[in-house]
Motif scaffolding. Structure first.
Motif, PDB file in Angstrom:
ATOM      1  N   GLU A 478      26.031  43.711 -80.851  1.00  0.00           N
ATOM      2  CA  GLU A 478      26.529  42.308 -80.983  1.00  0.00           C
ATOM      3  C   GLU A 478      25.698  41.444 -81.886  1.00  0.00           C
ATOM      4  OE1 GLU A 478      28.836  41.865 -79.196  1.00  0.00           O
ATOM      5  OE2 GLU A 478      29.045  43.039 -77.243  1.00  0.00           O
ATOM      6  N   ILE A 479      26.446  40.495 -82.144  1.00  0.00           N
ATOM      7  CA  ILE A 479      26.081  39.284 -83.135  1.00  0.00           C
ATOM      8  C   ILE A 479      25.100  38.195 -82.290  1.00  0.00           C
ATOM      9  CG2 ILE A 479      26.333  37.339 -84.866  1.00  0.00           C
ATOM     10  CD1 ILE A 479      28.552  39.384 -85.627  1.00  0.00           C
ATOM     11  N   TYR A 480      23.920  37.965 -82.233  1.00  0.00           N
ATOM     12  CA  TYR A 480      23.290  36.844 -81.707  1.00  0.00           C
ATOM     13  C   TYR A 480      22.709  35.823 -82.981  1.00  0.00           C
ATOM     14  CZ  TYR A 480      23.167  40.384 -77.895  1.00  0.00           C
ATOM     15  OH  TYR A 480      23.400  41.073 -77.079  1.00  0.00           O
ATOM     16  N   GLU A 481      22.838  34.459 -82.027  1.00  0.00           N
ATOM     17  CA  GLU A 481      22.095  33.257 -82.853  1.00  0.00           C
ATOM     18  C   GLU A 481      21.557  32.460 -82.224  1.00  0.00           C
ATOM     19  OE1 GLU A 481      25.988  32.573 -86.188  1.00  0.00           O
ATOM     20  OE2 GLU A 481      25.398  31.279 -84.684  1.00  0.00           O
ATOM     21  N   PHE A 482      20.387  31.889 -82.831  1.00  0.00           N
ATOM     22  CA  PHE A 482      19.578  30.894 -82.163  1.00  0.00           C
ATOM     23  C   PHE A 482      19.366  29.868 -83.129  1.00  0.00           C
ATOM     24  CE2 PHE A 482      16.388  33.768 -83.707  1.00  0.00           C
ATOM     25  CZ  PHE A 482      15.459  32.987 -84.070  1.00  0.00           C
ATOM     26  N   THR A 483      19.195  28.532 -82.463  1.00  0.00           N
ATOM     27  CA  THR A 483      19.070  27.401 -83.226  1.00  0.00           C
ATOM     28  C   THR A 483      17.957  26.422 -83.187  1.00  0.00           C
ATOM     29  OG1 THR A 483      21.773  27.366 -83.459  1.00  0.00           O
ATOM     30  CG2 THR A 483      20.526  25.291 -84.119  1.00  0.00           C
ATOM     31  N   MET A 484      17.246  25.910 -83.969  1.00  0.00           N
ATOM     32  CA  MET A 484      16.302  25.027 -83.864  1.00  0.00           C
ATOM     33  C   MET A 484      16.448  23.804 -84.496  1.00  0.00           C
ATOM     34  SD  MET A 484      13.031  27.733 -84.747  1.00  0.00           S
ATOM     35  CE  MET A 484      11.873  26.338 -84.646  1.00  0.00           C
ATOM     36  N   ASP A 485      16.182  22.837 -83.912  1.00  0.00           N
ATOM     37  CA  ASP A 485      16.270  21.361 -84.470  1.00  0.00           C
ATOM     38  C   ASP A 485      14.801  20.943 -84.766  1.00  0.00           C
ATOM     39  OD1 ASP A 485      16.450  18.542 -85.016  1.00  0.00           O
ATOM     40  OD2 ASP A 485      17.982  18.183 -83.508  1.00  0.00           O
ATOM     41  N   MET A 486      14.358  20.779 -86.137  1.00  0.00           N
ATOM     42  CA  MET A 486      13.168  20.668 -86.543  1.00  0.00           C
ATOM     43  C   MET A 486      12.543  19.349 -86.249  1.00  0.00           C
ATOM     44  SD  MET A 486      11.960  23.154 -87.896  1.00  0.00           S
ATOM     45  CE  MET A 486      12.491  24.735 -88.453  1.00  0.00           C
ATOM     46  N   VAL A 487      13.389  18.205 -85.558  1.00  0.00           N
ATOM     47  CA  VAL A 487      12.807  17.145 -85.219  1.00  0.00           C
ATOM     48  C   VAL A 487      11.916  17.121 -84.105  1.00  0.00           C
ATOM     49  CG1 VAL A 487      14.715  16.468 -83.508  1.00  0.00           C
ATOM     50  CG2 VAL A 487      13.538  14.587 -84.832  1.00  0.00           C
ATOM     51  N   ASP A 488      12.186  18.342 -83.650  1.00  0.00           N
ATOM     52  CA  ASP A 488      11.097  18.478 -82.332  1.00  0.00           C
ATOM     53  C   ASP A 488       9.604  18.983 -82.502  1.00  0.00           C
ATOM     54  OD1 ASP A 488      13.314  17.679 -80.652  1.00  0.00           O
ATOM     55  OD2 ASP A 488      13.871  19.672 -80.328  1.00  0.00           O
ATOM     56  N   TYR A 489       9.620  19.246 -84.058  1.00  0.00           N
ATOM     57  CA  TYR A 489       8.523  19.824 -84.580  1.00  0.00           C
ATOM     58  C   TYR A 489       7.585  19.055 -85.730  1.00  0.00           C
ATOM     59  CZ  TYR A 489      10.498  23.405 -81.520  1.00  0.00           C
ATOM     60  OH  TYR A 489      11.036  23.937 -80.332  1.00  0.00           O
ATOM     61  N   ILE A 490       7.946  18.191 -85.722  1.00  0.00           N
ATOM     62  CA  ILE A 490       7.235  16.986 -86.705  1.00  0.00           C
ATOM     63  C   ILE A 490       5.629  17.330 -86.777  1.00  0.00           C
ATOM     64  CG2 ILE A 490       7.149  14.834 -87.880  1.00  0.00           C
ATOM     65  CD1 ILE A 490       9.488  14.100 -86.476  1.00  0.00           C
ATOM     66  N   ASP A 491       5.299  17.556 -88.198  1.00  0.00           N
ATOM     67  CA  ASP A 491       3.764  17.580 -88.343  1.00  0.00           C
ATOM     68  C   ASP A 491       3.070  18.785 -87.544  1.00  0.00           C
ATOM     69  OD1 ASP A 491       3.787  15.508 -89.901  1.00  0.00           O
ATOM     70  OD2 ASP A 491       3.461  14.094 -88.440  1.00  0.00           O
ATOM     71  N   GLN A 492       3.902  19.795 -87.446  1.00  0.00           N
ATOM     72  CA  GLN A 492       3.333  21.044 -86.691  1.00  0.00           C
ATOM     73  C   GLN A 492       3.660  22.206 -87.523  1.00  0.00           C
ATOM     74  OE1 GLN A 492       4.493  21.522 -82.571  1.00  0.00           O
ATOM     75  NE2 GLN A 492       5.245  19.729 -82.324  1.00  0.00           N
TER      76      GLN A 492
END
Length: 674
Positions: A478-492
């Motif tokens: 099966e094909i899986y995907e996950f998405t991250m919004d980088m605004v939640d990890y500023i200066d990390q």
């Protein structure tokens, strides 16, 4: 005077395990038939398939017991044409009917020895049955050694004072009289009354219950294994089966079994019992599959424990700082707060999770979304099965209904006209009733005008309608995907970890390079890339990859082409093309990031800081630098939307899906120039 005949009128469809025992005594011909769900050997009649009321169709039978009995009788007892057998079918869907068996020779005498088949039987014999005769023979549990012997109970029309065979006894006083005898034999019982009149009857004893006659056929499938307990001889036996020696069933099929060691138990109505061990070694999907493309935005490494003589380090299982070089630099992938990064992988593991591992060792789960439906697809539809001989059955498809896999409700009609469904591939499994069978072969049958699936299953009846089901895999992942919004990890600083677990496989762990998110990184290029078709990634989901890479220098260049007409007095420019080209000289990066960068720039659709580019020529590189794991890449990229042509207005955009080429005419056979 007409020859003798016997008329069998089935008033109900017999149950599996019932029997009809007739003997023609003038030639001592036993005409025994046992009614079973599916004829697997001689002296068996398959009962019609029953389909209960589904709200659309009422209760109905497919086929007629009269037709099946006639076919079985001719196969078992009429090879020499001693009888003429005629069957008449009952009402549509009733499964009933009448069979008339007429002897083709004089002085035949039909005797009914016993029946539990739910039929009205009328004998019309040419000769009058003698006053002294054997009126009934039945079987019961033997006194001892029940698996090997059976008790024979003989009833005569009057007392038989002498038993002549199969053993001798004068002065018998019992009617009926009984004796134990070894199973699986055919014996003649001869008796004599006080007047010296003899009567003889041939008796076919029930089969021997012997473990050597039983075997287990294991059909693996994605839905677990189906075990079919088969036997080579069960004449006269009503068998029951169990896997725990406690709960017994009449069906010899046990579906949905996991791998492991088992024992099956078989008992009969005469007290016989046997057992036999078997093992299921494989079913379902037991080949692990995981693939994560290097085209993804993040670079991942497979986590293993490195060893001295195994589990060697390689490019796929080492992070940048783990490579064997004197100065192993650590890669830090840079992203900005405006970036939204999607990662895609392919897997057939049961559980797939993703987590962010922060620098303080805290973890944040990322939802993983399944984007495909490739594994465990279910289908069920009407088909026709027929006898191929040699223990093989053919299945073909014309038209009919498609059914809901779980409820059997009709979902839609289908029309294949002899073609095969999508799942009808060699190596897949199909389900008939509760049994699963491996598709061993696919052949074309001219007589059926259809492609035919071949399975190992003994069926000796006529072509009959069946419902065939399949659980199949369009792909083994099966094909899986996950998405991250980088605004939640500023200066990390953080990493991403993918865990894949399955009860059948060893756990798989992938860990990303270190990731650093800021609102803005200085002197980096945003490289966005994808392909218009599915390649190493399934781009049909809409995924676009992105990386940010530090650069050293951007050098402008030109790629030009011109055609001039020169005369004695002048020169005329006929055509000139100017392409804007940039040489990108990147800062040193680690080896696998250097490869990821080249792969990104080699995609069909590439934008660098919002400008469309296409790879132009070979990459230039330098490395490794001294004793490190660093490489320097120089990429020559041509702008896709900035082309000047002296004969056209505006730029030619080579990033569109269709490009018109001047000076060519399209024809049926290609293009011609003019």
């Amino acid at each position: 005077m007409a020859n003798s005949k016997i008329t069998i009128n089935f008033v109900i469809v017999p149950d599996a395990g019932t029997f009809l025992n007739i003997t023609e005594t003038s030639l001592n011909i036993p005409l025994f038939e046992n009614f079973v769900e599916s004829r697997l050997s001689s002296n068996q009649v398959s009962i019609p398939t029953f389909t209960p009321d589904d709200g659309i169709h009422p209760d109905r039978y497919f086929g007629f017991i009269s037709t099946n009995y006639k076919n079985a009788f001719n196969l078992d007892h009429n090879a020499s044409g001693l009888f003429t057998v005629v069957s008449t079918s009952g009402p549509v869907n009733s499964g009933l009917g009448t069979v008339v068996i007429t002897a083709n020779y004089p002085n035949a005498n039909f005797v009914i020895n016993g029946s539990t088949a739910g039929a009205t039987i009328i004998t019309d014999n040419q000769e009058v049955v003698p006053d002294f005769n054997i009126s009934n023979v039945s079987f019961s549990t033997a006194t001892t050694d029940q698996s090997q012997k059976v008790k024979i109970n003989v009833t005569t029309s009057e007392l038989a004072t002498k038993i002549i065979s199969p053993f001798a006894l004068n002065g018998n006083t019992d009617n009926p009289f009984s004796f134990d005898w070894l199973r699986g034999q055919t014996i003649n019982v001869t008796v004599e009354n006080a007047a010296g009149i003899q009567a003889t009857q041939s008796v076919v004893l029930p089969a021997l219950l012997n473990a050597l006659n039983f075997s287990s056929q294991i059909n693996n499938s994605p839905n677990g294994a189906t075990v079919v307990i088969q036997n080579t001889s069960s004449n006269g036996l009503v068998l029951q089966y169990s896997l725990d020696n406690v709960t017994f069933q009449s069906s010899n099929v046990f579906p949905g079994l996991e791998t492991g060691n088992y024992t099956f138990y078989v008992i009969d109505q005469f007290g016989g019992a046997i057992s036999k061990a078997f093992e299921i070694t494989e079913n379902g999907i037991y080949t692990p599959y995981f693939y994560i493309s290097k085209s993804n935005s993040f670079r991942f490494a497979n986590r293993i424990t490195f060893g001295d003589s195994a589990n060697y380090k390689n490019d796929e299982n080492t992070l940048s700082c783990e490579v064997d070089s004197k100065i192993p630099y650590q890669e830090i992938q840079q992203f900005q707060s405006a970036d939204v990064i999607t990662t895609q992988f392919k897997s057939n593991y049961q559980t797939n999770t993703a987590k962010i591992i922060k620098s303080d060792a805290s973890e944040v789960s990322i939802p993983v979304i399944k984007m495909s439906n490739n594994i465990g697809i279910k289908d069920k539809l009407d088909a026709i099965k027929y006898n191929l001989g040699d223990g093989k059955t053919g299945i073909y498809f014309l038209s009919g209904n498609r059914y809901d896999f779980a409820t059997n409700a009709v979902t839609e009609p289908y029309l294949l006209n002899g073609a095969l469904p999508e799942w009808a591939q060699i190596g897949n499994y199909i389900q008939l009733g509760t049994s699963w069978f491996l598709i061993e072969e696919s052949v074309y049958d001219d007589a059926k005008s259809a492609d035919v699936l071949v399975i190992s299953n003994t069926y000796t009846g006529i072509d009959t309608a069946v419902i065939v089901a399949s659980i199949y895999n369009r792909e083994n992942y099966e094909i899986y995907e996950f998405t991250m919004d980088m605004v939640d990890y500023i200066d990390q600083y953080f990493r991403v970890r993918i865990n894949n677990t399955d009860s059948h496989f060893t756990e798989l762990i992938h860990l990303s390079e270190m990731i650093w998110c800021k609102v803005k990184h200085e002197k980096v290029l945003e490289i966005s890339y994808r392909n218009s078709t599915n390649t190493d990634m399934f781009y049909a989901t809409g995924i676009t990859n992105l990386i940010r890479v530090p650069y050293h220098l951007i050098k402008g260049k030109v790629d030009e082409d011109s055609e001039t007409n020169k005369t004695d007095t002048t020169a005329i420019l006929l055509n000139a093309d100017l392409y804007e080209v940039d040489d990108f000289v990147f800062e040193p990066v680690t080896k696998e990031m250097w490869r990821k960068l080249m792969q990104a720039l080699s995609h069909e659709i590439v934008t660098i800081n919002g400008v469309g580019y296409a790879k132009n020529g070979n990459f230039n590189y330098e490395g490794p630098l001294e004793d490190s794991n660093l490489y320097v890449l120089t990429a020559t990229m041509i702008k896709t939307g900035s082309v000047y042509n002296s004969q056209n207005s505006g730029s030619l955009d080579f990033n569109s899906s269709s490009v018109e080429v001047p000076a060519l005419i399209a024809t049926e056979n290609g293009f011609v120039s003019y």
